[in-house]
Design an enzyme around this catalytic site. Structure first.
Site, PDB file in Angstrom:
ATOM      1  N   GLU A 186       0.868  -1.186   0.000  1.00 25.21           N
ATOM      2  CA  GLU A 186       0.000   0.000   0.000  1.00 25.21           C
ATOM      3  C   GLU A 186       0.897   1.227   0.000  1.00 25.21           C
ATOM      4  O   GLU A 186       1.926   1.248   0.666  1.00 25.21           O
ATOM      5  CB  GLU A 186      -0.881  -0.008   1.262  1.00 25.21           C
TER       6      GLU A 186
ATOM      7  N   GLU B 134      -2.695  11.527   3.201  1.00 21.38           N
ATOM      8  CA  GLU B 134      -3.392  10.921   4.323  1.00 21.38           C
ATOM      9  C   GLU B 134      -3.161  11.737   5.579  1.00 21.38           C
ATOM     10  O   GLU B 134      -2.066  12.242   5.831  1.00 21.38           O
ATOM     11  CB  GLU B 134      -2.928   9.483   4.572  1.00 21.38           C
TER      12      GLU B 134
HETATM   13  C1  LIG Z   1      -8.651   4.921   3.723  1.00 23.74           C
HETATM   14  O1  LIG Z   1      -7.354   5.165   3.326  1.00 23.74           O
HETATM   15  C2  LIG Z   1      -6.330   4.677   4.109  1.00 23.74           C
HETATM   16  C3  LIG Z   1      -5.085   5.009   3.362  1.00 23.74           C
HETATM   17  O2  LIG Z   1      -4.112   5.195   4.193  1.00 23.74           O
HETATM   18  C4  LIG Z   1      -6.430   3.193   4.353  1.00 23.74           C
HETATM   19  O3  LIG Z   1      -5.406   2.747   5.208  1.00 23.74           O
HETATM   20  C5  LIG Z   1      -7.757   2.899   4.930  1.00 23.74           C
HETATM   21  O4  LIG Z   1      -7.930   1.518   5.028  1.00 23.74           O
HETATM   22  C6  LIG Z   1      -8.850   3.490   4.083  1.00 23.74           C
HETATM   23  N1  LIG Z   1     -10.084   3.353   4.736  1.00 23.74           N
HETATM   24  C7  LIG Z   1     -11.141   2.980   4.077  1.00 23.74           C
HETATM   25  C8  LIG Z   1     -12.309   2.906   4.841  1.00 23.74           C
HETATM   26  O5  LIG Z   1     -11.147   2.716   2.909  1.00 23.74           O
END
Ligand SMILES: *[C@@H]1O[C@H](CO)[C@@H](O)[C@H](O)[C@H]1NC(C)=O
Ligand SMILES: *[C@@H]1O[C@H](CO)[C@@H](O)[C@H](O)[C@H]1NC(C)=O
Ligand SMILES: *[C@@H]1O[C@H](CO)[C@@H](O)[C@H](O)[C@H]1NC(C)=O
Length: 342
Positions: free
Chosen positions: A133, A138
């Site tokens: 990832e 963020e």
């Molecule tokens: C939203 O984005 C972050 C990226 O850092 C990720 O870790 C997280 O799982 C995401 N949350 C959702 C709900 O998609």
């Protein structure tokens, strides 16, 4: 109509350190509706959010495209029933997967407010964190110092490390930002925090937004840049959406994830591009962060009650994206033709 453009004899200096890239995909306004999917599953990070599908999002104006802009937001009009999944919001991911290249994300407004946790990132479609990832934008809340700096990070399986420079030494090998923990494994990952507040939250919005760039190379690693629109340092090739962009024209990256202690080809596969906006959950909902934020107020709201009962607090919880572009690397010494939709 398609234009066929040939890139003529690109200057080839520092072929390894400063590659050249050519535009392969470009999204603005309506284009997001075609090339991205609206995801509706339960938030894997346990936020107080109800992700809606594209039709619902359009009908409720939680997704809107016009004037070359693409807007996606959380609902700011309704009180949420405690038995519901959470506040209506939007999460989109690209239908296609992307390998080595450069992602440019030009943003004029990002979501801010108590409980908000927005992100622009790329991720393996496989079983996380195998395949990796990459977080480009963020942060949480975005309301003031301590809750307002952008975090660039990688998340992988165990074995990918980004060692810090010894104390007192120049840390520019990790970029101009502040390198946090060196181990890229799992939930926390190896992050680099931007020293400047201008790349996240209210400061970002009040400053008119800016452009994020992420370069991905299985041999050279990941580098990330940010320039405010009004900074005077924003490279013109990046700003203008040029057909060809050149890394050698850009300043030092804020975050630099180098290959010395990480075999990138082993830890990263092809990624989808994701934009999300959740509230609370695993990071933004951590009690010590919520309590120290000032958000609970005199009424001592819990984070979930705050999200449910205060729709008016979510007016600033929206993304306004001017453009997103994907560039492919031009093979060193090569010459290459690019097709462009006109
Ligand atoms: C939203 O984005 C972050 C990226 O850092 C990720 O870790 C997280 O799982 C995401 N949350 C959702 C709900 O998609
Ligand atoms: C929908 O959202 C866009 C973008 O924020 C806004 O310009 C437009 O006025 C909204 N439309 C309605 C019907 O509220
Ligand atoms: C670190 O090195 C870079 C590049 O050589 C230089 O521009 C910067 O001023 C140095 N910073 C410190 C704190 O020595």
């Amino acid at each position: 109509m398609f234009l066929k453009l040939c890139a003529i004899s690109l200057p080839i200096f520092q072929p390894v350190l400063s590659a050249t890239y050519t535009l392969s995909r470009s999204w603005s306004g309506e284009a997001f509706y075609n090339d991205f999917e609206w995801q509706t599953f339960d938030d894997p990070t346990h936020g107080r959010v109800n992700y809606v599908d594209q039709d619902t999002a359009k009908a409720q104006n939680l997704s809107w495209a016009g004037d070359g802009l693409f807007v996606m937001r959380a609902d700011a009009s309704k009180v949420v029933d405690p038995s519901a999944r959470g506040r209506d919001s939007v999460r989109i991911h690209s239908k296609d997967l992307y390998g080595d290249g450069v992602l440019v994300v030009d943003v004029s407004h990002m979501p801010v407010g108590c409980a908000a946790w927005p992100a622009v990132w790329t991720c393996t479609p496989g079983s996380w964190p195998t395949g990796g990832e990459v977080d480009i934008i963020e942060g949480i809340y975005g309301i003031r110092s301590g809750y307002s700096n952008n975090l660039f990070s990688l998340h992988t399986d165990p074995g990918c490390m980004m060692p810090q420079s010894p104390p007192g030494q120049n840390r520019t090998d990790r970029g101009s930002g502040v390198a946090l923990q060196p181990d890229c494994r799992g939930n926390v990952g190896c992050g680099v925090k931007d020293d400047s507040g201008k790349s996240f939250g209210r400061d970002f919005n009040q400053n008119g937004g800016g452009v994020f760039v992420m370069r991905r190379s299985m041999t050279r690693g990941f580098s990330m840049w940010f320039w405010p629109h009004n900074s005077g340092h924003l490279p013109s090739d990046v700003a203008g959406g040029s057909q060809i962009i050149m890394e050698s024209l850009w300043s030092q990256p804020i975050a630099n994830f180098q290959p010395d202690n990480c075999d990138f080809a082993k830890y990263f596969d092809k990624h989808e591009i994701i934009i999300n906006l959740t509230f609370g959950g695993d990071w933004a909902g951590r009690d010590e962060l919520w309590q120290a934020s000032g958000c609970p107020g005199d009424l001592k709201w819990t984070i979930n009650d705050f999200v449910d009962k205060n729709p008016g607090e979510f007016f600033e919880a929206f993304w306004e994206i001017r453009a997103m572009r994907w560039y492919d690397e031009v093979p060193a010494g090569g010459k290459r033709c690019a097709r462009r939709a006109n």
